[in-house]
Structures are given as C-alpha cells and as structure tokens.
Design an enzyme around this catalytic site. Structure first.
Site, short mmCIF file in Angstrom:
data_model
loop_
_atom_site.label_atom_id
_atom_site.label_comp_id
_atom_site.label_asym_id
_atom_site.label_seq_id
_atom_site.Cartn_x
_atom_site.Cartn_y
_atom_site.Cartn_z
N CYS A 140 39.04 11.70 -18.29
CA CYS A 140 40.24 12.28 -17.94
C CYS A 140 41.10 11.25 -17.39
O CYS A 140 41.81 10.23 -17.81
CB CYS A 140 40.02 13.60 -16.88
SG CYS A 140 41.45 14.77 -17.12
N HIS B 107 36.49 16.87 -19.89
CA HIS B 107 35.36 16.57 -19.02
C HIS B 107 33.91 16.91 -19.84
O HIS B 107 33.44 17.89 -19.66
CB HIS B 107 35.61 17.55 -17.88
CG HIS B 107 36.57 17.05 -16.74
ND1 HIS B 107 36.54 16.00 -16.08
CD2 HIS B 107 38.02 17.39 -16.81
CE1 HIS B 107 37.56 15.83 -15.29
NE2 HIS B 107 38.56 16.80 -15.98
N GLU C 254 31.05 16.22 -18.94
CA GLU C 254 30.14 16.64 -17.81
C GLU C 254 30.08 18.07 -17.55
O GLU C 254 28.83 18.32 -17.39
CB GLU C 254 30.39 15.90 -16.52
CG GLU C 254 31.36 16.14 -15.72
CD GLU C 254 32.64 15.71 -16.02
OE1 GLU C 254 32.98 15.52 -17.10
OE2 GLU C 254 33.75 15.77 -15.09
N1 GLN Z 1 45.52 13.51 -12.63
C1 GLN Z 1 45.39 13.66 -13.96
C2 GLN Z 1 46.39 14.94 -14.78
O1 GLN Z 1 46.63 15.72 -14.11
C3 GLN Z 1 43.95 13.66 -14.52
C4 GLN Z 1 43.45 14.83 -14.25
C5 GLN Z 1 41.91 14.79 -14.08
O2 GLN Z 1 41.33 13.67 -13.91
N2 GLN Z 1 40.98 15.75 -14.16
O3 GLN Z 1 46.33 14.62 -15.85
#
Ligand code: GLN
Length: 543
Positions: free
Chosen positions: A375, A509, A511
């Site tokens: 992410c 994600h 995970e």
């Molecule tokens: N801050 C980033 C976004 O909002 C990544 C978010 C995250 O890593 N879950 O896109």
C-alpha cells in the site's frame, strides 16, 4: 438452531479474549460445527478506521469493506471463515443509528433511553444475519466494570434471559496474577471480577483463567466455589509460545468438551485437530532464520498484527523462522540495512517518516535486496523510482499536499461491483477510502504472475490515494513494470522492478488474507527470496 456464546473479560485487558474466542470457534469447527464470531466494542468511534494504530492496533479490513477490530483477523485466521461487515459493532455505530432513527421520528412520542432503545439495537445486531450457524461467538471488548460496556452487558444479559440457557452461554476470561514474594497465583481479582459481572445479572457458566504458570487444582476448586461455577468449568488459559498452540491447549484442558456438555450435546465424536497438530509441529521444527526489516512508524506488534502473522505463515511454508527487525522510518540509516535479508515497507499514512521509507526502497533497489511494498510501501516505491530513475523532479503524492508531479494522487472516482464510487478532497475521512475486495488483472510473464499463478485475483484494499496511471509510460521506461491493474485499466495494483531479484509492491493488503493453513503466495515467495541470500533448505508446503 444457533447457540450464542458470550465471551467477556475481567481484571485486565489484553488477556487474549479474541484468541480464546477464535480458539473455541476453531475447535468446535474441528468437531464439525459451523461457527462464526462477532465483536462488540464499547468505544464511541463508529469504527476503528480513524484511530491511530497506537491506540487500537491494526485496522482489519473485511472482504466486504468494513474497517474492523484486529480480533476479526484472529477470527479469520483461526476459522478460515470470512468476517462480514456486520460482525463488528461499536457503541458509536449503535448510537449513530439510534440518533438518526430518533431524528426520523422512529421513536415519536417516546423518551429515548439506554434501556430499552440502545440495548434493543445491540440485541438486533447480535441476533441478525446468523444464517445456519451452529455457534455464534460474541466477544465483548474491554473489561467488566468499564462504563461504556454497561449497555452491552445488559443486552447480552437480556438475550440470556430471553433465549434461555439452552441457547446461551457466558464465558468469562480473567487473570490470575503471580505474586513473587508470596510465590502464589492469586484468585482475588477473579473473584471480584465475577462479583462485578453478577452484580449486573450475569452469572458466568465458565471461567477461563489466564496465568503465566501451571494452576494447581486446589486453586481451580477455590475459584469454582467462590464464583459459583462447576469445577470442570474453571479452565486454565496458560501463556503459549505461539498463538497457534492455543486451540489445542484449550482443547486439552477440556474447553470444547465442557461447552458441548453445557448445551447437552454429545461429545462422543472427537475433534479432528490434524491441521493444528501439523502447524504446531511445523513451528517447533523450523530451521534457519531470515531477518526482514520492517520500516514503519510504530514499533508495536499490534499495529502490524496481520502483517507479522502473514510473514510467519510465509516462514512456515518455507520451513524457516522469520525474525523482524523494526526500523523507525524517521531515524533509519543505511547501516541499519547491513545485515537484513529483506526489506518491507508496510501500509502507512502521512508524511512523517516518508523520506526514510523512500530511502529504504532505494537501498533495497540498488543493493538488490528483496523488497515488498504494501500500500503506502508501493506508493513510496513508485515515488522513489519516479524521482531517482525516471528523473521526474518533484514527484510526490498529493497526500503530502499539492504538488506539480502527482505520481500518486487522490482517487475521486472508481468502480465497485459495477457501480461508481465518488469522493472529494473535502469529504469525511471515516469510512471513505477504497475499502475491501477489488479484482486485479495480472500480466502474464511477470513476477506477480509467477507468484500467483493466475491472471485474475482479488485482494483487500484500504487507501485513499492511487498511483497515477498517466505516469505509466515514464515509470515503465525507467524499469518499473505495472504487472497488476484494475480491470478497467486505470488503477495500478502491482508494480515490480525489472533487473532485480525480487522487488514487488502492491496497492492492496495481502496480509489480510493470509492464513496459517493457506499462506499468502506473496509472503511465501518473499520469504523464499529472503532465504536466497542466506541459502537455507528448500521450501515445503505447510500441512
Ligand atoms: N496513505 C495511503 C493512502 O491513503 C496509503 C494507505 C495505506 O497504506 N493503507 O492511499
């Protein structure tokens, strides 16, 4: 017929109520029953989505896009059953529903009160959408005695009264502290905690006693007598080396047998715990070790719960131990990466520490160290490549403020299940990210394809910003392949570096979907790549 088991906690928080609930569900499942789990959180946030991980630990995202308590992650990992939006409720969500009903006039003419209005909404939540579940386990967050918890305890008391003992059971988890000078485990806090529970009308049917050492039978007897619970239903909950040992340990102390006996169900058929025995064996026989540097902001295991579990699962599949080296992104230097086998930049929010994360990406890229970006970790990888390889000066993300080269930008419009979702920069922050499962298409011939062995996958998301597809030609020219993309071709989902042994970053994600018996392929491959450096045994599949 669905039976409800309510799990409450006493004496202190963090005793492992979530794990106890997940373990009971797992062993009942091993006996052939359909089990589900729910979490009731007494705090006033609508969901944990806007809370700092320091306050609340990781935010676990469900397939259907709810931001929930991290215990739902344990539930999924232990039972393999996907949690749903409706499986986590907070006092905030209950009150917000209540107040909008009040404004609509649903309670016209009446005084709106905690009992019955708040408690009715809590009861509805517990009882709805249970399908043909045999056992619905409901964990109440916090500890008995918390002011916010009262309506929740009252609601489950009422359910116990209304459905009767055939369909409801109350399990209370407490702590037996060890006093070194007396060389004794103490039962008094448990007695007080049960007294507190009884004062609001709940008599626990079973007590789980968390302790850091063996509990002598006399002590269990004493708890039984003072707390009005059959002796066999005072069950030790001893510290375990690894969380995956907990279900078998509870089973050996009779937890599932006693639960079935309570409900008058035959216990003749024994549970099939092959999988669990297998995983314990695997964990005990891990050979070698790899060190993965996690470059984040919080040196706090709970903040990255699923990530740490997924790394462990990847380790199990490769028969190796994964050691994590925490690096604070604000202070990490190149020297910190000297002896690590792989680098991981996890999800994150905000500019603080971003420079350190970008430096970590650069170090991994230039030194050919396996890199997994998740992410925010993908967004930082893209910015690193844009700045240092594609030479786009000022490449950044609009998350840090307006910029001339938004290689990562705010997503204002996207499709979910055929429908258009829209967001603006002034919108609320709670619950408005791209959340939950979205499909992704993987290009053949890429590392991602080799890892997944499929061209269509689905993964869970939680982010507001996206890699800007308009920069794709420049990024690709600089050596960054977009190997996974949304079906409409607008949202890059996976990027990977050419001429690097293992450099993969994903917008989602992974995970959140990794499970001990079904480790996520990205983590299996990442750990394997990390092992490449230290040359250990060949990977094998987990039981
Ligand atoms: N801050 C980033 C976004 O909002 C990544 C978010 C995250 O890593 N879950 O896109």
């Amino acid at each position: 017929m669905t039976r409800y088991i309510f799990i409450t906690g006493g004496v202190a928080s963090s005793l492992g109520k979530g794990l106890a609930a997940a373990s009971l569900a797992a062993v009942l499942q091993a006996r052939g029953y359909r089990t589900r789990l729910r979490k009731l959180d007494p705090y006033l946030n609508i969901d944990p989505g806007t809370m700092s991980p320091i306050q609340h630990g990781e935010v676990f995202v469900t397939e259907d896009g709810a931001e929930t308590d991290l215990d739902l992650g344990h539930y999924e990992r232990f039972t393999g059953v996907d949690a749903r939006k409706g499986d986590n409720v907070t006092a905030g969500k209950i009150y917000s529903t209540l107040l909008s009903k009040e404004r609509k006039g649903d309670y016209l003419g009446g005084t709106v009160q905690v009992i019955p209005h708040v408690t009715d909404l809590i009861k509805n939540f517990i009882l709805k959408d249970v399908d043909d579940t045999d056992f619905m386990l409901c964990e109440i967050g916090g500890t008995i005695g918390d002011i916010e918890g009262l309506p929740f305890y009252e609601a489950i008391r009422q359910i116990g009264y209304q459905l009767g003992r055939d369909k409801t059971m109350f399990i209370h988890l407490t702590l037996l502290p060890y006093i070194p000078s007396a060389k004794e485990l103490k039962t008094k806090p448990t007695q007080h905690s049960v007294k507190e529970l009884r004062s609001i009308g709940i008599q626990p049917n079973m007590i789980l006693c968390r302790a850091d050492r063996k509990i002598e039978p006399d002590l269990l007897k004493k708890i039984a007598l003072f707390c009005n619970v059959p002796e066999e239903d005072v069950i030790p909950a001893l510290d375990a080396k690894n969380i995956y040992e907990v279900p078998v340990s509870y089973h050996e102390y009779g937890l599932d047998t006693r639960v079935l006996k309570y409900f008058g169900i035959s216990t003749a058929k024994k549970p099939d715990l092959k999988n669990w025995d297998g995983i314990i064996k695997t964990i005990k026989n891990l050979k070698g070790e790899v060190t993965v540097a996690i470059v984040g902001k919080y040196n706090l295991a709970d903040a990255y719960k699923s990530l740490l579990e997924a790394l462990d699962h990847g380790g199990f599949a490769n028969n190796t131990k994964v050691k994590v080296k925490w690096l604070d992104a604000e202070f990490a230097t190149a020297a910190d990466y000297k002896n690590v086998d792989a680098i991981l930049v996890p999800g994150g929010f905000g500019e603080r520490g971003a420079k350190g994360k970008i430096d970590a990406v650069r170090y991994a890229r230039e030194n050919k160290i396996p890199y997994l970006g998740i992410c925010f970790g993908m967004q930082m990888a893209v910015i690193e490549v844009a700045r240092n390889l594609a030479k786009i000066k000022g490449a950044s993300t609009t998350e840090f403020g307006p910029c001339n080269e938004p290689v990562v930008g705010l997503m204002t419009e996207w499709k979910k299940a055929g429908k258009k979702e829209k967001r603006g920069s002034e919108d609320d922050l709670g619950g408005t990210m791209r959340l939950g499962a979205y499909p992704c298409e993987i290009k053949k011939g890429t590392k991602a394809y080799e890892i997944y062995g499929a061209s269509k996958i689905s993964e869970r998301h939680r982010h507001r910003y996206e890699v800007n597809i308009n920069y794709a030609p420049q990024l690709e020219k600089a050596g960054l392949t977009i190997s996974g993309i949304s079906p409409d071709g607008r949202l890059p989902e996976i990027v990977e570096m050419k001429n690097h042994p293992w450099f993969v970053a994903v917008q989602f994600h992974p995970e959140l979907k990794s499970r001990p018996f079904d480790p996520h392929p990205l983590f299996v491959s990442f750990v394997k790549a990390a092992m490449g450096k230290v040359k250990v045994a060949k990977p094998k599949k987990v039981a």
